[in-house]
Design an enzyme around this catalytic site. Structure first.
Site, PDB file in Angstrom:
ATOM      1  N   GLU A 179       3.403  12.522 -16.995  1.00  0.00           N
ATOM      2  CA  GLU A 179       2.797  13.712 -17.820  1.00  0.00           C
ATOM      3  C   GLU A 179       3.999  14.477 -18.390  1.00  0.00           C
ATOM      4  O   GLU A 179       4.247  15.913 -17.913  1.00  0.00           O
ATOM      5  CB  GLU A 179       2.077  14.664 -16.795  1.00  0.00           C
ATOM      6  CG  GLU A 179       0.975  14.186 -16.061  1.00  0.00           C
ATOM      7  CD  GLU A 179       0.013  14.755 -15.410  1.00  0.00           C
ATOM      8  OE1 GLU A 179       0.442  15.734 -14.607  1.00  0.00           O
ATOM      9  OE2 GLU A 179      -0.999  14.471 -15.236  1.00  0.00           O
ATOM     10  N   GLU A 372      -4.381   7.669 -14.211  1.00  0.00           N
ATOM     11  CA  GLU A 372      -4.668   8.622 -13.330  1.00  0.00           C
ATOM     12  C   GLU A 372      -5.965   8.838 -13.640  1.00  0.00           C
ATOM     13  O   GLU A 372      -6.262   9.261 -14.848  1.00  0.00           O
ATOM     14  CB  GLU A 372      -3.869   9.953 -13.208  1.00  0.00           C
ATOM     15  CG  GLU A 372      -2.585   9.734 -12.492  1.00  0.00           C
ATOM     16  CD  GLU A 372      -1.529  11.098 -12.535  1.00  0.00           C
ATOM     17  OE1 GLU A 372      -2.203  12.076 -12.256  1.00  0.00           O
ATOM     18  OE2 GLU A 372      -0.424  10.773 -12.501  1.00  0.00           O
TER      19      GLU A 372
HETATM   20  P1  P53 Z   1      -3.645  17.733  -7.939  1.00  0.00           P
HETATM   21  C1  P53 Z   1      -2.777  19.735 -13.433  1.00  0.00           C
HETATM   22  C2  P53 Z   1      -3.420  19.043 -14.397  1.00  0.00           C
HETATM   23  C3  P53 Z   1      -3.531  17.707 -14.568  1.00  0.00           C
HETATM   24  C4  P53 Z   1      -2.735  16.835 -14.075  1.00  0.00           C
HETATM   25  O1  P53 Z   1      -3.411  16.970  -9.453  1.00  0.00           O
HETATM   26  C5  P53 Z   1      -1.944  17.306 -12.824  1.00  0.00           C
HETATM   27  C6  P53 Z   1      -2.010  18.738 -12.674  1.00  0.00           C
HETATM   28  C7  P53 Z   1      -1.241  19.176 -11.195  1.00  0.00           C
HETATM   29  O2  P53 Z   1      -1.674  19.852 -10.679  1.00  0.00           O
HETATM   30  O3  P53 Z   1      -1.201  16.307 -12.359  1.00  0.00           O
HETATM   31  C8  P53 Z   1      -1.478  15.091 -12.012  1.00  0.00           C
HETATM   32  O4  P53 Z   1      -2.661  16.904  -7.152  1.00  0.00           O
HETATM   33  C9  P53 Z   1      -0.142  14.589 -11.515  1.00  0.00           C
HETATM   34  C10 P53 Z   1      -0.321  14.136  -9.933  1.00  0.00           C
HETATM   35  C11 P53 Z   1      -1.357  15.104  -9.150  1.00  0.00           C
HETATM   36  C12 P53 Z   1      -2.471  14.532 -10.197  1.00  0.00           C
HETATM   37  O5  P53 Z   1      -2.453  15.139 -11.505  1.00  0.00           O
HETATM   38  O6  P53 Z   1      -2.952  19.046  -8.332  1.00  0.00           O
HETATM   39  O7  P53 Z   1       0.731  13.413 -12.237  1.00  0.00           O
HETATM   40  O8  P53 Z   1       0.893  14.240  -9.484  1.00  0.00           O
HETATM   41  O9  P53 Z   1      -1.387  14.736  -7.866  1.00  0.00           O
HETATM   42  C13 P53 Z   1      -3.695  15.371  -9.453  1.00  0.00           C
HETATM   43  O10 P53 Z   1      -4.922  17.529  -7.599  1.00  0.00           O
END
Ligand code: P53
Length: 477
Positions: A179, A372
């Protein structure tokens, strides 16, 4: 059939959110270790508050996480049981270079990942490795100001030289920066940046971004030299912006917001700074210092594929009143009245995934990889310790259907799909264990209590069937 025969089904994790073992076998501290659970977290990850060492009384979930450091054999065997073709994971930079600027790597760190890759190979699982998933050794943060310093490019280059040579034949797919656009929203968590009051924060962020973009091009170059079979991708926190209304101002604002993110991928995939970005930087008075040869490096070493995370679409408007009501997490966005949201307020929009896939494919015409996607939710095990997570199955099946439509009906070239947090892990945004994404439940709560026992949720068998039918059977029964 919608998906390629060799479609890469799997799941994704990141080192600091699952490994634990933060101080074992010579590992150095990293920025991502120092983000506490609770209300201080947001200030730290956005670089507004400094926290350079562990503070008494705070909980640091990354220290132990789900202790995959000692459970990786069990965890990978469960991934294999679901039929994973790929496993996306990241290496912790500070396991391999504990300070970051050493000339020789830490052998114990290299061995740890070699064991993991060999374990994957045992089951025919292709590792997909993120070189930096938000992490930066704390020594580099303190001594050099992390990515604001040009010297980081050289340290990252050393890291790439070491891992590409060492893991040649074991790892084919690499992502340079997780990201990469997150540097704008969470500069400390994303790139180890923190600010002094006199800093022009945008100037710092875009200079650091330039360093990462050059480092990414160098990584791509080295990978191709070390092994022409290696494929290198960039990685975007994606999610198309919709205009809140058909008002032309809103429509233009949505394009501007998309460009804020696409800027990074335009450089990594097309090989040059786009015209709109040059104009915007100039207007903001941001001057990016470049070295001779940077522009050639960027031009000659574009990525082989484009990967991204997708959780939600976003909404843009110029309406001040609506903007004032904006909420959400790191990517704050105006609420879309047509969508429902998760327990954490992330709006759920499967069609938005089809739109995003089309936008990105139209723009780059390279193979795409969704690395993801998933639903963070509270899971409650029943009296037998079993989690019936129909809500997660619903979310994932709708998103896989949207991705199928993008491939089958729109002709998007998609290489694979890895769901986020295939095993429960620590949330990056909140630090909670209770925000779960997995097919595999891990017995641990937010405060760190629990046996760390792994158990299959209902979605485990569902995803196994999805993979076995190459995405043909998405039903929940
Ligand atoms: P969590 C925010 C918005 C989009 C992606 O997020 C994000 C985040 C961070 O909060 O991060 C990605 O764990 C990232 C992962 C993360 C996952 O999304 O906040 O690449 O490390 O865990 C989900 O629910």
């Amino acid at each position: 059939m919608a998906f390629r025969k060799d479609f890469l089904w799997g799941g994704a994790t990141a080192a600091n959110q699952c490994e634990g073992g933060y101080n074992l076998d010579g590992r150095g501290l990293a920025n991502v270790d120092l983000a506490p659970l609770g209300e201080k977290r947001m200030g730290v990850i956005t670089g507004q508050d400094k926290m350079f060492e562990f503070v008494d009384g705070e909980i640091y979930p990354a220290k132990e996480a789900i202790d995959m450091y000692h459970h990786y054999e069990e965890d990978i065997s469960l991934f294999a049981e679901m039929g994973f073709k790929t496993y996306r994971m990241s290496i912790a930079w500070s396991r391999i270079f504990p300070r970051g600027d050493e000339s020789e790597p830490n052998e114990a760190g290299l061995e740890f990942y070699e064991k993991i890759f060999k374990e994957c190979k045992k089951y025919g699982i292709e590792p997909l490795v993120t070189i930096t998933h938000f992490d930066c050794p704390m020594y580099l943060v303190e001594k050099y100001g992390a990515w604001r310093s040009r010297e980081l490019v050289g340290f990252y280059e050393n890291l790439c030289n070491v891992i590409f040579n060492r893991y040649k034949g074991l790892v084919k797919y690499w992502l340079t920066f997780n990201e990469i656009n997150m540097i704008l929203h969470a500069p400390f968590m994303g790139a180890g940046l923190y600010f002094a009051p006199e800093d022009n924060q945008d100037q710092v962020k875009y200079q650091a971004a330039h360093h990462e973009l050059v480092a990414s091009a160098i990584a791509t170059k080295i990978a191709h030299e070390v092994d022409p079979e290696m494929k290198v991708g960039c990685m975007l926190a994606a999610g198309a912006y919709y205009p809140y209304s058909p008002k032309p101002e809103d429509v233009f604002e949505s394009r501007q917001k998309d460009r804020e993110s696409y800027f990074f991928i335009d450089v990594q995939s097309r090989g040059e700074y786009p015209a709109y970005a040059l104009k915007e930087l100039e207007r903001k008075g941001i001057e990016i210092k470049m070295e001779d040869g940077d522009l050639e490096l960027l031009r000659e070493n574009t990525v082989d594929f484009v990967s991204f995370s997708y959780y939600s679409s976003r909404v843009a408007t110029t309406d001040e009143e609506l903007l004032a009501k904006t909420e959400g997490n790191i990517f704050a966005s105006v609420a879309n009245p047509y969508l429902k949201a998760s327990e954490w307020g992330w709006q759920i929009d499967p069609m938005g995934l089809r739109i995003t896939l089309n936008d990105i494919y139209d723009r780059y015409q390279k193979p795409l990889f969704i690395v993801e996607n998933g639903l963070g939710a509270k899971d409650t095990p029943n009296e037998n310790g079993y989690v019936v997570d129909d809500y997660r199955i619903d979310y994932l099946s709708q998103h896989i259907q949207a991705m199928k439509d993008a491939v089958e009906l729109d002709g998007v070239d998609l290489m694979g799909y890895t769901t986020w947090g295939c095993i429960d892990l620590v949330s990056a945004g909140t630090g909670q264990m209770s925000k779960r994404y997995g097919f595999i439940y891990v017995d641990k709560d937010d405060e760190g209590n629990g046996t760390l026992k792994r158990s299959k949720k209902k979605s485990f068998d569902w995803y196994k069937k999805v993979i076995a039918t190459n995405g043909e059977d998405l039903t929940n029964n």
